[in-house]
Design a protein around this motif. Structure first.
Motif, PDB file in Angstrom:
ATOM      1  N   TRP A  76      43.791  37.231  37.966  1.00  0.00           N
ATOM      2  CA  TRP A  76      42.460  37.585  37.485  1.00  0.00           C
ATOM      3  C   TRP A  76      42.521  37.849  35.981  1.00  0.00           C
ATOM      4  O   TRP A  76      43.471  38.432  35.477  1.00  0.00           O
ATOM      5  CB  TRP A  76      41.946  38.824  38.210  1.00  0.00           C
ATOM      6  CG  TRP A  76      41.980  38.679  39.710  1.00  0.00           C
ATOM      7  CD1 TRP A  76      43.007  39.025  40.537  1.00  0.00           C
ATOM      8  CD2 TRP A  76      40.965  38.126  40.530  1.00  0.00           C
ATOM      9  NE1 TRP A  76      42.685  38.721  41.838  1.00  0.00           N
ATOM     10  CE2 TRP A  76      41.428  38.170  41.870  1.00  0.00           C
ATOM     11  CE3 TRP A  76      39.694  37.600  40.292  1.00  0.00           C
ATOM     12  CZ2 TRP A  76      40.676  37.725  42.933  1.00  0.00           C
ATOM     13  CZ3 TRP A  76      38.942  37.160  41.356  1.00  0.00           C
ATOM     14  CH2 TRP A  76      39.437  37.220  42.664  1.00  0.00           C
ATOM     15  N   LYS A 103      48.877  36.525  45.023  1.00  0.00           N
ATOM     16  CA  LYS A 103      49.240  35.507  44.037  1.00  0.00           C
ATOM     17  C   LYS A 103      48.067  35.130  43.138  1.00  0.00           C
ATOM     18  O   LYS A 103      48.261  34.519  42.083  1.00  0.00           O
ATOM     19  CB  LYS A 103      49.763  34.252  44.744  1.00  0.00           C
ATOM     20  CG  LYS A 103      51.084  34.467  45.482  1.00  0.00           C
ATOM     21  CD  LYS A 103      51.569  33.169  46.102  1.00  0.00           C
ATOM     22  CE  LYS A 103      52.898  33.374  46.821  1.00  0.00           C
ATOM     23  NZ  LYS A 103      53.390  32.116  47.446  1.00  0.00           N
ATOM     24  N   THR A 104      46.857  35.475  43.562  1.00  0.00           N
ATOM     25  CA  THR A 104      45.678  35.165  42.752  1.00  0.00           C
ATOM     26  C   THR A 104      45.732  35.942  41.442  1.00  0.00           C
ATOM     27  O   THR A 104      46.021  37.141  41.424  1.00  0.00           O
ATOM     28  CB  THR A 104      44.384  35.519  43.501  1.00  0.00           C
ATOM     29  OG1 THR A 104      44.384  34.878  44.785  1.00  0.00           O
ATOM     30  CG2 THR A 104      43.161  35.072  42.723  1.00  0.00           C
ATOM     31  N   TYR A 124      41.532  35.764  48.939  1.00  0.00           N
ATOM     32  CA  TYR A 124      42.346  35.963  47.743  1.00  0.00           C
ATOM     33  C   TYR A 124      43.615  36.708  48.130  1.00  0.00           C
ATOM     34  O   TYR A 124      43.597  37.604  48.978  1.00  0.00           O
ATOM     35  CB  TYR A 124      41.565  36.742  46.685  1.00  0.00           C
ATOM     36  CG  TYR A 124      40.227  36.112  46.347  1.00  0.00           C
ATOM     37  CD1 TYR A 124      40.169  34.923  45.629  1.00  0.00           C
ATOM     38  CD2 TYR A 124      39.039  36.700  46.764  1.00  0.00           C
ATOM     39  CE1 TYR A 124      38.950  34.333  45.334  1.00  0.00           C
ATOM     40  CE2 TYR A 124      37.819  36.125  46.471  1.00  0.00           C
ATOM     41  CZ  TYR A 124      37.770  34.940  45.759  1.00  0.00           C
ATOM     42  OH  TYR A 124      36.568  34.345  45.473  1.00  0.00           O
ATOM     43  N   THR A 125      44.715  36.351  47.493  1.00  0.00           N
ATOM     44  CA  THR A 125      46.010  36.910  47.860  1.00  0.00           C
ATOM     45  C   THR A 125      46.616  37.651  46.677  1.00  0.00           C
ATOM     46  O   THR A 125      46.025  37.732  45.604  1.00  0.00           O
ATOM     47  CB  THR A 125      46.965  35.794  48.315  1.00  0.00           C
ATOM     48  OG1 THR A 125      47.303  34.981  47.164  1.00  0.00           O
ATOM     49  CG2 THR A 125      46.313  34.905  49.370  1.00  0.00           C
ATOM     50  N   ALA A 147      39.090  33.646  37.994  1.00  0.00           N
ATOM     51  CA  ALA A 147      40.063  33.697  39.089  1.00  0.00           C
ATOM     52  C   ALA A 147      40.899  32.419  39.070  1.00  0.00           C
ATOM     53  O   ALA A 147      40.359  31.309  38.948  1.00  0.00           O
ATOM     54  CB  ALA A 147      39.350  33.846  40.425  1.00  0.00           C
ATOM     55  N   TYR A 148      42.230  32.579  39.201  1.00  0.00           N
ATOM     56  CA  TYR A 148      43.164  31.450  39.228  1.00  0.00           C
ATOM     57  C   TYR A 148      43.939  31.517  40.546  1.00  0.00           C
ATOM     58  O   TYR A 148      44.311  32.601  41.007  1.00  0.00           O
ATOM     59  CB  TYR A 148      44.125  31.523  38.044  1.00  0.00           C
ATOM     60  CG  TYR A 148      43.453  31.512  36.700  1.00  0.00           C
ATOM     61  CD1 TYR A 148      43.343  30.343  35.954  1.00  0.00           C
ATOM     62  CD2 TYR A 148      42.931  32.686  36.165  1.00  0.00           C
ATOM     63  CE1 TYR A 148      42.729  30.344  34.712  1.00  0.00           C
ATOM     64  CE2 TYR A 148      42.305  32.691  34.924  1.00  0.00           C
ATOM     65  CZ  TYR A 148      42.202  31.528  34.196  1.00  0.00           C
ATOM     66  OH  TYR A 148      41.585  31.533  32.966  1.00  0.00           O
ATOM     67  N   GLU A 149      44.204  30.353  41.104  1.00  0.00           N
ATOM     68  CA  GLU A 149      44.844  30.305  42.425  1.00  0.00           C
ATOM     69  C   GLU A 149      46.218  30.975  42.421  1.00  0.00           C
ATOM     70  O   GLU A 149      46.564  31.704  43.342  1.00  0.00           O
ATOM     71  CB  GLU A 149      44.966  28.850  42.873  1.00  0.00           C
ATOM     72  CG  GLU A 149      45.509  28.705  44.286  1.00  0.00           C
ATOM     73  CD  GLU A 149      45.521  27.252  44.744  1.00  0.00           C
ATOM     74  OE1 GLU A 149      46.009  26.995  45.866  1.00  0.00           O
ATOM     75  OE2 GLU A 149      45.035  26.382  43.989  1.00  0.00           O
ATOM     76  N   ASP A 150      47.000  30.720  41.387  1.00  0.00           N
ATOM     77  CA  ASP A 150      48.328  31.323  41.302  1.00  0.00           C
ATOM     78  C   ASP A 150      48.767  31.324  39.833  1.00  0.00           C
ATOM     79  O   ASP A 150      48.023  30.891  38.949  1.00  0.00           O
ATOM     80  CB  ASP A 150      49.335  30.584  42.193  1.00  0.00           C
ATOM     81  CG  ASP A 150      49.363  29.090  41.937  1.00  0.00           C
ATOM     82  OD1 ASP A 150      49.079  28.653  40.785  1.00  0.00           O
ATOM     83  OD2 ASP A 150      49.677  28.313  42.863  1.00  0.00           O
ATOM     84  N   GLN A 180      47.125  41.007  38.830  1.00  0.00           N
ATOM     85  CA  GLN A 180      47.106  40.533  40.207  1.00  0.00           C
ATOM     86  C   GLN A 180      46.931  41.734  41.124  1.00  0.00           C
ATOM     87  O   GLN A 180      47.370  42.847  40.798  1.00  0.00           O
ATOM     88  CB  GLN A 180      48.403  39.784  40.540  1.00  0.00           C
ATOM     89  CG  GLN A 180      48.543  38.458  39.803  1.00  0.00           C
ATOM     90  CD  GLN A 180      49.862  37.752  40.109  1.00  0.00           C
ATOM     91  OE1 GLN A 180      50.932  38.290  39.832  1.00  0.00           O
ATOM     92  NE2 GLN A 180      49.781  36.557  40.674  1.00  0.00           N
TER      93      GLN A 180
END
Length: 457
Positions: A237, A234-235, A231-232, A251-254, A222
């Motif tokens: 990779w 919390k994203t 992207y934050t 890429a995943y949201e959280d 992250q």
């Protein structure tokens, strides 16, 4: 040709001697009209007064037959000589080719021998360094130990004070005075927020497991300092690094969506990725281009290659990997002090070199050469400008065994427990925002909590 002439002459002489006695035969040598030398043999017939009918007689036919046979034998001899010459030439060519091949193999074996000798010398130098460090540790321990005289004095006082009777082998009650010491003097404050040294690494926590063989090794992390709003921190990779042309970045949201295995987007990188040394920092993915010392900065917002630069003199594609291999010659890392490259060069002779990089241009700002052999470290990571190495990638219970401080240019031995739960750890990266280590352990993506404390003096 001269051999044929000689044999012809010999044949006639033999025939003549068989047909007539030596005194009735005549031999004459003269030049013909063209000036060529001719040999003439004259043998009178003992029976015929004149030659009637055909020119041939049984005797002459026999002579002609013998001449034909001799000519055939001479032709075969000459042809055999030519064949042997051709065979000799072929054998010579084959010998030269085999000799050249063997010479090449001998040179290659010499090169391999020299390389192995260099590796042995490096290992011997490392053993000497470790022996010296062990001697230093023993001397330090001896200095802190109570001398024999002091121990004798303490034992005498204890006996006089009615304490333990050293002459009595039976069990006795021990008495001691306890002095309270503030916990802050023993363990750093749990709320310690500044830069410090790694004091402990927690047990691994598993978040996801790769399904296919391409997930044997990989990178997941992250961004500790994301830029922009898309992207934050919390994203999540992820890159699965097994394959000939690794270009996919998931890429995943959280973390929850990551654990479920539902990516929100898949990026296709402009250049293929080499091994597990990539890192995420300030809205960009930093990685090594396959089969090269070229570093790539991929901007996530624009989805484009933002910058590229060769890391000067860095070994690549198996020259100076970590002990587990995997072409881990160049390992990129980010911590509280910026972006780093962990690698080695021929000048450093396999020792770890640390370079701080400009995150925009990838230019080297400053470099440090350590005394830690890169091929003896299973993995490495940066925390607060300090390099830490992990001793083993397969042992279930190993240690963070060395630290090198770029501020003091000094290294020392550590023994911070570290667990490889799944017994094949191919990637370790530090996230200073969460104070966690992200690791890829044999298909499993895990994190470790890291506890920091004030640097020891």
């Amino acid at each position: 040709m001269w051999l044929q002439v000689a044999l012809l002459c010999l044949s006639f002489l033999i025939s003549a001697s068989q047909l007539q006695t030596e005194d009735r035969a005549s031999f004459r040598r003269s030049n013909d009209a063209a000036g060529h030398c001719q040999y003439t043999f004259t043998v009178p017939s003992p029976e015929e007064s004149s030659c009637t009918g055909g020119n041939g007689t049984p005797e002459m036919d026999g002579v002609l037959s013998r001449l034909t046979l001799l000519e055939a034998l001479v032709s075969r001899l000459i042809a055999g000589a030519d064949t042997r010459r051709d065979m000799g030439a072929d054998v010579e060519v084959g010998f030269q080719e085999n000799f050249s091949h063997l010479t090449g193999e001998r040179n290659q074996l010499r090169q391999d021998k020299d390389r192995l000798n260099r590796q042995v010398q490096d290992l011997q130098a490392r053993v000497r360094e470790l022996s010296q460090e062990a001697d230093n540790l023993r001397q330090s321990c001896m200095k802190t130990n109570t001398s024999a005289d002091a121990r004798s004095d303490i034992n005498h006082r204890l006996a006089n004070d009615g304490g333990y009777d050293f002459g009595n082998g039976a069990y006795q009650e021990m008495k001691a005075e306890v002095t309270e010491v503030p916990a802050s003097q023993l363990v750093p404050d749990g709320n310690f927020s500044g830069c410090g040294e790694v004091l402990s690494v927690g047990d691994p926590v598993s978040h996801q497991k790769a399904d296919g063989i391409t997930g044997k090794y990989g990178v997941w992390l992250q961004d500790p300092e994301p830029q922009g709003t898309q992207y934050t921190n919390k994203t999540v990779w992820r890159i699965d690094t097994v394959g000939k042309d690794v270009r996919q970045l998931f890429a995943y949201e959280d973390m929850d969506q990551f654990s479920r295995g539902f990516p929100m987007k898949v990026f296709v990188l402009p250049e293929p990725v080499e091994s597990t040394g990539a890192t995420m920092y300030r809205g960009s993915l930093y990685y090594q281009r396959k089969r090269s010392r070229t570093l790539i900065r991929y901007d996530l917002a624009s989805e484009s290659l933002a910058s590229r630069r060769d890391l000067p003199h860095a070994g690549f594609h198996g020259q100076y990997p970590y002990s587990w291999g995997g072409y881990t010659d160049i390992d990129l890392a980010a911590d509280e002090q910026g972006l780093w490259a962990i690698y080695s060069t021929s000048k450093a002779k396999g020792a770890i070199v640390i370079s701080q990089l400009n995150p925009e241009s990838l230019e080297v700002k400053k470099s440090w050469e350590t005394n830690i052999r890169k091929n003896t470290a299973a993995n490495a990571f940066m925390v607060c400008g300090r390099l830490y190495t992990v001793a083993s990638y397969t042992a279930a219970n190993t240690t963070v065994n060395y630290v090198y401080d770029t501020a003091t240019r000094e290294s020392r031995v550590l023994s911070v427990p570290f667990k490889n739960k799944y017994r094949y750890n191919s990637m370790v990266d530090y996230n200073h925002d969460q104070r966690k280590l992200f690791a890829w352990d044999n298909f499993h993506m895990v994190t470790y909590d890291v506890r920091l404390g004030r640097a020891s003096n």
